[in-house]
Write an enzyme that holds these catalytic residues in place. Structure first.
Site, PDB file in Angstrom:
ATOM      1  N   ASP A 373       0.797  -1.237   0.000  1.00 24.02           N
ATOM      2  CA  ASP A 373       0.000   0.000   0.000  1.00 24.02           C
ATOM      3  C   ASP A 373       0.827   1.282   0.000  1.00 24.02           C
ATOM      4  O   ASP A 373       0.299   2.350   0.311  1.00 24.02           O
ATOM      5  CB  ASP A 373      -0.935   0.019   1.234  1.00 24.02           C
ATOM      6  CG  ASP A 373      -2.284  -0.658   0.964  1.00 24.02           C
ATOM      7  OD1 ASP A 373      -2.664  -0.785  -0.220  1.00 24.02           O
ATOM      8  OD2 ASP A 373      -2.937  -1.051   1.946  1.00 24.02           O
ATOM      9  N   LYS A 376      -0.303   4.715  -1.142  1.00 22.63           N
ATOM     10  CA  LYS A 376      -1.208   5.578  -0.367  1.00 22.63           C
ATOM     11  C   LYS A 376      -0.529   6.874   0.093  1.00 22.63           C
ATOM     12  O   LYS A 376      -1.212   7.790   0.561  1.00 22.63           O
ATOM     13  CB  LYS A 376      -1.766   4.827   0.852  1.00 22.63           C
ATOM     14  CG  LYS A 376      -2.844   3.800   0.478  1.00 22.63           C
ATOM     15  CD  LYS A 376      -3.415   3.146   1.737  1.00 22.63           C
ATOM     16  CE  LYS A 376      -4.466   2.084   1.387  1.00 22.63           C
ATOM     17  NZ  LYS A 376      -4.861   1.309   2.599  1.00 22.63           N
ATOM     18  N   HIS A 427      -2.505  -5.950  -6.292  1.00 20.13           N
ATOM     19  CA  HIS A 427      -3.172  -6.498  -5.106  1.00 20.13           C
ATOM     20  C   HIS A 427      -4.665  -6.201  -5.036  1.00 20.13           C
ATOM     21  O   HIS A 427      -5.365  -6.767  -4.202  1.00 20.13           O
ATOM     22  CB  HIS A 427      -2.445  -6.086  -3.808  1.00 20.13           C
ATOM     23  CG  HIS A 427      -2.642  -4.659  -3.390  1.00 20.13           C
ATOM     24  ND1 HIS A 427      -2.016  -3.593  -3.998  1.00 20.13           N
ATOM     25  CD2 HIS A 427      -3.388  -4.110  -2.384  1.00 20.13           C
ATOM     26  CE1 HIS A 427      -2.361  -2.464  -3.404  1.00 20.13           C
ATOM     27  NE2 HIS A 427      -3.200  -2.753  -2.428  1.00 20.13           N
ATOM     28  N   HIS A 428      -5.165  -5.325  -5.922  1.00 21.29           N
ATOM     29  CA  HIS A 428      -6.615  -5.108  -5.952  1.00 21.29           C
ATOM     30  C   HIS A 428      -7.273  -5.677  -7.207  1.00 21.29           C
ATOM     31  O   HIS A 428      -8.422  -5.396  -7.500  1.00 21.29           O
ATOM     32  CB  HIS A 428      -6.948  -3.618  -5.798  1.00 21.29           C
ATOM     33  CG  HIS A 428      -6.686  -3.115  -4.411  1.00 21.29           C
ATOM     34  ND1 HIS A 428      -7.394  -3.578  -3.323  1.00 21.29           N
ATOM     35  CD2 HIS A 428      -5.771  -2.241  -3.927  1.00 21.29           C
ATOM     36  CE1 HIS A 428      -6.931  -2.991  -2.215  1.00 21.29           C
ATOM     37  NE2 HIS A 428      -5.936  -2.165  -2.561  1.00 21.29           N
ATOM     38  N   ASP A 456      -4.198  -9.230   1.934  1.00 17.48           N
ATOM     39  CA  ASP A 456      -4.629  -7.852   2.193  1.00 17.48           C
ATOM     40  C   ASP A 456      -6.064  -7.806   2.707  1.00 17.48           C
ATOM     41  O   ASP A 456      -6.349  -7.179   3.722  1.00 17.48           O
ATOM     42  CB  ASP A 456      -4.507  -7.034   0.892  1.00 17.48           C
ATOM     43  CG  ASP A 456      -4.884  -5.570   1.089  1.00 17.48           C
ATOM     44  OD1 ASP A 456      -4.675  -5.056   2.215  1.00 17.48           O
ATOM     45  OD2 ASP A 456      -5.381  -4.956   0.123  1.00 17.48           O
TER      46      ASP A 456
HETATM   47  P1  C2E Z   1      -7.531  -1.581   2.989  1.00 17.03           P
HETATM   48  O1  C2E Z   1      -8.114  -1.036   4.242  1.00 17.03           O
HETATM   49  O2  C2E Z   1      -6.144  -2.156   3.112  1.00 17.03           O
HETATM   50  O3  C2E Z   1      -8.487  -2.670   2.455  1.00 17.03           O
HETATM   51  C1  C2E Z   1      -8.093  -3.613   1.556  1.00 17.03           C
HETATM   52  C2  C2E Z   1      -9.229  -4.357   0.947  1.00 17.03           C
HETATM   53  O4  C2E Z   1      -9.906  -5.116   1.957  1.00 17.03           O
HETATM   54  C3  C2E Z   1     -10.279  -3.495   0.325  1.00 17.03           C
HETATM   55  O5  C2E Z   1      -9.906  -3.111  -0.934  1.00 17.03           O
HETATM   56  C4  C2E Z   1     -11.464  -4.460   0.295  1.00 17.03           C
HETATM   57  O6  C2E Z   1     -11.310  -5.369  -0.766  1.00 17.03           O
HETATM   58  C5  C2E Z   1     -11.297  -5.235   1.587  1.00 17.03           C
HETATM   59  N1  C2E Z   1     -12.104  -4.639   2.645  1.00 17.03           N
HETATM   60  C6  C2E Z   1     -11.710  -3.794   3.617  1.00 17.03           C
HETATM   61  N2  C2E Z   1     -12.747  -3.478   4.426  1.00 17.03           N
HETATM   62  C7  C2E Z   1     -13.829  -4.125   3.936  1.00 17.03           C
HETATM   63  C8  C2E Z   1     -15.206  -4.199   4.341  1.00 17.03           C
HETATM   64  O7  C2E Z   1     -15.637  -3.604   5.337  1.00 17.03           O
HETATM   65  N3  C2E Z   1     -16.034  -4.979   3.614  1.00 17.03           N
HETATM   66  C9  C2E Z   1     -15.582  -5.660   2.535  1.00 17.03           C
HETATM   67  N4  C2E Z   1     -16.432  -6.419   1.850  1.00 17.03           N
HETATM   68  N5  C2E Z   1     -14.304  -5.601   2.112  1.00 17.03           N
HETATM   69  C10 C2E Z   1     -13.429  -4.843   2.818  1.00 17.03           C
HETATM   70  P2  C2E Z   1     -10.595  -1.868  -1.611  1.00 17.03           P
HETATM   71  O8  C2E Z   1     -12.059  -1.923  -1.384  1.00 17.03           O
HETATM   72  O9  C2E Z   1     -10.103  -1.815  -2.999  1.00 17.03           O
HETATM   73  O10 C2E Z   1     -10.043  -0.674  -0.798  1.00 17.03           O
HETATM   74  C11 C2E Z   1      -8.742  -0.218  -0.963  1.00 17.03           C
HETATM   75  C12 C2E Z   1      -8.394   0.759   0.097  1.00 17.03           C
HETATM   76  O11 C2E Z   1      -9.254   1.905   0.005  1.00 17.03           O
HETATM   77  C13 C2E Z   1      -8.563   0.215   1.512  1.00 17.03           C
HETATM   78  O12 C2E Z   1      -7.406  -0.483   1.897  1.00 17.03           O
HETATM   79  C14 C2E Z   1      -8.784   1.510   2.296  1.00 17.03           C
HETATM   80  O13 C2E Z   1      -7.571   2.174   2.550  1.00 17.03           O
HETATM   81  C15 C2E Z   1      -9.557   2.399   1.317  1.00 17.03           C
HETATM   82  N6  C2E Z   1     -11.033   2.334   1.549  1.00 17.03           N
HETATM   83  C16 C2E Z   1     -11.892   1.419   1.059  1.00 17.03           C
HETATM   84  N7  C2E Z   1     -13.151   1.697   1.474  1.00 17.03           N
HETATM   85  C17 C2E Z   1     -13.077   2.814   2.255  1.00 17.03           C
HETATM   86  C18 C2E Z   1     -14.060   3.607   2.998  1.00 17.03           C
HETATM   87  O14 C2E Z   1     -15.253   3.290   3.042  1.00 17.03           O
HETATM   88  N8  C2E Z   1     -13.592   4.686   3.688  1.00 17.03           N
HETATM   89  C19 C2E Z   1     -12.276   5.032   3.681  1.00 17.03           C
HETATM   90  N9  C2E Z   1     -11.888   6.098   4.369  1.00 17.03           N
HETATM   91  N10 C2E Z   1     -11.324   4.315   3.002  1.00 17.03           N
HETATM   92  C20 C2E Z   1     -11.739   3.229   2.306  1.00 17.03           C
HETATM   93 FE    FE Z   2      -4.366  -1.521  -1.212  1.00 18.67          FE
HETATM   94 FE    FE Z   3      -3.969  -3.047   2.311  1.00 23.12          FE
END
Ligand code: C2E
Ligand code: FE
Ligand code: FE
Ligand code: SIN
Ligand code: SIN
Ligand code: SIN
Length: 509
Positions: A373, A376, A427-428, A456
């Site tokens: 990450d 970021k 990774h996504h 992740d």
């Molecule tokens: P991250 O926190 O490292 O999350 C990585 C991945 O974990 C996310 O990729 C998603 O596939 C999964 N994930 C995390 N939390 C949840 C959840 O509550 N429910 C589900 N079903 N999956 C979850 P993604 O979605 O591509 O997000 C990439 C990054 O974007 C995340 O990294 C985080 O930093 C940010 N992000 C995603 N959603 C939100 C949000 O609602 N609010 C904020 N502030 N940041 C977000």
């Molecule tokens: Fe990521």
């Molecule tokens: Fe991550």
């Protein structure tokens, strides 16, 4: 028979006392009298402090059996005519060509002058001498034995030097393959025994002064020990070793040079970087000058390798801590105490290991996945730390972290960064092709990328962050299964299921 016993007993005593093995002589002759006379007149012969020990065969066939199983025979007194006219010559051919024994010296003996072997036989089968049996006087035999045994001794010296050289090259490359200092030190001890073909017990110790990779700075620590010593030691303290070993080590450190006794060797090496390493070995048998030279040569090379290894461990330690600091700094913008990067690294390393990656690859994977990450850093705070869901535009910005991370990491050509760039980029991606930024599908996503996706999401769900609460690990694992074949590579989800206990373990620390 009773004569033999008395004779043997008389000889056994000085051999045992001197500790030097006797020269092995094989007499092959169908006339028992030749054996008797030879043994009798040579009974007090000695060369280089070594007596003679005879083996007696009465036919070429019998000699074949003996020679096929023994490689210690120095000299053969060989009759030409035995079960056949050329039985002796046939045996000589068998020894050189079939057994490939080029070292044993062969003296041909014939009953009559007319039976002289052809010149070709003497040349091709490397026959040392040719004597008529009437020449069995002590004076003549002694000349023959000296010439034959000296030739054998010199051949064996060359053979040992050649073998020693080959072994030391093999040993050094074995040692250089070690992944860490301890493995290295164990390999050194193992290879010393292999190198000298002696049974030795010993230990490797080091005092590191230049690098910080090892916490042993300024203090002598035992890195590895053979069985006899490991049983004496409760930890790495030199103070627990037998007095004689401590003294030998202290002397080497004081004099800053190697020293040896009849059966022990204390090697001292100071590397360019200033670390001091020691090897202490004790052997069952006295070690000769050649063995000592070989030990010294080997240990010198080992010391050079040791320096390289220390540097590498130090580099790795610095690299790891830099990565931990950086990735932690990024994450802390969102969550004060996030272990997310390290856990993704640990999970990815676990999966790579279960897939059969080498220790080195597993460590590469660990470091590279920790960096997934880093992109970021390019995401503005108000998006990254937003407590709730992101709007469409914020989401577009957030998604750029994959390509940004790839761009950042691609500036370096080091293996770990090349792998990290790929992981950051992929990774996504989703197994079914619905991920970002490239929309890659299935095998088009690299294995490290697929591994990182599983790691992740698993950890992201199991951890609290600015936008969500932590899920119980069991629910996060269920989610992986729900998304198997959609978001995730199904074989990797199966792998996680198969090693659930190992995964749970990561969350216990
Ligand atoms: P991250 O926190 O490292 O999350 C990585 C991945 O974990 C996310 O990729 C998603 O596939 C999964 N994930 C995390 N939390 C949840 C959840 O509550 N429910 C589900 N079903 N999956 C979850 P993604 O979605 O591509 O997000 C990439 C990054 O974007 C995340 O990294 C985080 O930093 C940010 N992000 C995603 N959603 C939100 C949000 O609602 N609010 C904020 N502030 N940041 C977000
Ligand atoms: Fe990521
Ligand atoms: Fe991550
Ligand atoms: C010896 O043991 O050296 C003598 C035995 C023998 O010559 O047969
Ligand atoms: C010595 O160590 O100096 C003599 C005893 C031995 O060689 O083991
Ligand atoms: C890995 O995919 O585990 C590492 C590959 C490499 O050794 O570069």
């Amino acid at each position: 028979m009773s004569d033999d016993l008395v004779f043997s007993d008389e000889q056994a005593e000085p051999i045992a006392r001197k500790g030097l093995p006797a020269w092995q002589v094989l007499v092959v002759d169908d006339e028992p009298a030749v054996h008797e006379v030879t043994k009798l007149v040579m009974s007090d012969f000695e060369m280089d402090g070594r007596r003679l020990e005879f083996t007696h065969c009465y036919s070429a066939t019998e000699a074949r059996t003996v020679l096929a199983t023994r490689s210690d025979i120095a000299l053969i007194l060989l009759d030409v005519v035995m079960e056949s006219e050329h039985a002796g010559l046939e045996l000589a051919r068998y020894i050189r060509e079939e057994l490939g024994n080029l070292n044993v010296r062969i003296i041909l003996r014939t009953g009559q002058p007319g039976q002289a072997p052809e010149e070709q036989v003497i040349r091709d089968y490397d026959i040392n001498d040719y004597k008529e049996k009437t020449d069995l006087t002590r004076r003549k035999l002694i000349t023959v034995f000296y010439a034959g045994l000296r030739a054998y001794r010199d051949l064996m010296r060359i053979e040992h030097a050649r073998l020693g050289l080959r072994r030391s090259i093999e040993a050094i490359s074995q040692v250089c393959d070690s992944r860490n200092l301890r493995g290295f030190a164990s390999a050194v001890l193992e290879q010393v025994n292999f190198l000298l073909d002696l049974n030795g017990e010993g230990l490797c110790a080091s005092r590191v002064s230049a690098y910080t990779a090892n916490s042993t700075e300024g203090q002598l620590k035992v890195l590895a020990a053979t069985e006899a010593y490991s049983q004496l030691m409760v930890d790495e303290e030199v103070g627990n070793l037998p007095r004689s070993v401590q003294d030998a080590i202290a002397r080497a450190l004081l004099e800053k040079t190697s020293h040896h006794g009849e059966r022990h060797y204390a090697g001292y090496f100071k590397t360019k970087a200033g670390s001091e390493s020691l090897i202490y070995m004790e052997f069952d048998e006295p070690i000769n000058d050649q063995a000592r030279e070989l030990l010294e040569l080997f240990s010198r090379n080992v010391a050079i390798t040791y320096d390289g290894l220390l540097l590498r461990e130090d580099n790795q330690a610095v690299q790891r801590s830099t990565i931990t600091l950086l990735s932690g700094a990024i994450e802390r913008r969102c969550n004060e105490s996030s272990l997310h990067p390290q856990r993704v690294g640990d999970l990815a390393a676990l999966l790579a290991g279960k897939l059969g990656a080498s220790d080195h690859e597993v460590e590469l994977m660990r470091v590279a996945a920790t960096l997934h990450d880093v992109g970021k850093v390019c995401i503005p705070d108000h998006i990254l730390t937003k407590p709730g869901p992101l709007d469409a535009q914020e989401w577009e910005t957030m998604k750029t972290h994959a390509s940004e991370g790839h761009a950042l990491l691609s500036r370096s050509r080091s293996r770990v960064h090349v792998l990290a760039a790929q992981i950051a980029h992929e990774h996504h991606e989703h197994w079914d092709g619905t991920g970002y930024p490239q929309g890659l599908k299935a095998d088009a996503i690299s294995l490290p990328g697929r591994i990182a996706a599983v790691a992740d999401v698993l950890d992201s769900l199991a951890s609290a962050s600015c936008y969500k609460k932590a899920w119980p690990l069991a629910e996060a694992l269920d989610y992986l299964n729900t998304e198997s074949g959609r978001h995730f590579d199904p074989s990797l989800v199966a792998l996680v299921n198969a090693h659930r206990a190992d995964v749970e373990n990561i969350y216990k620390n």
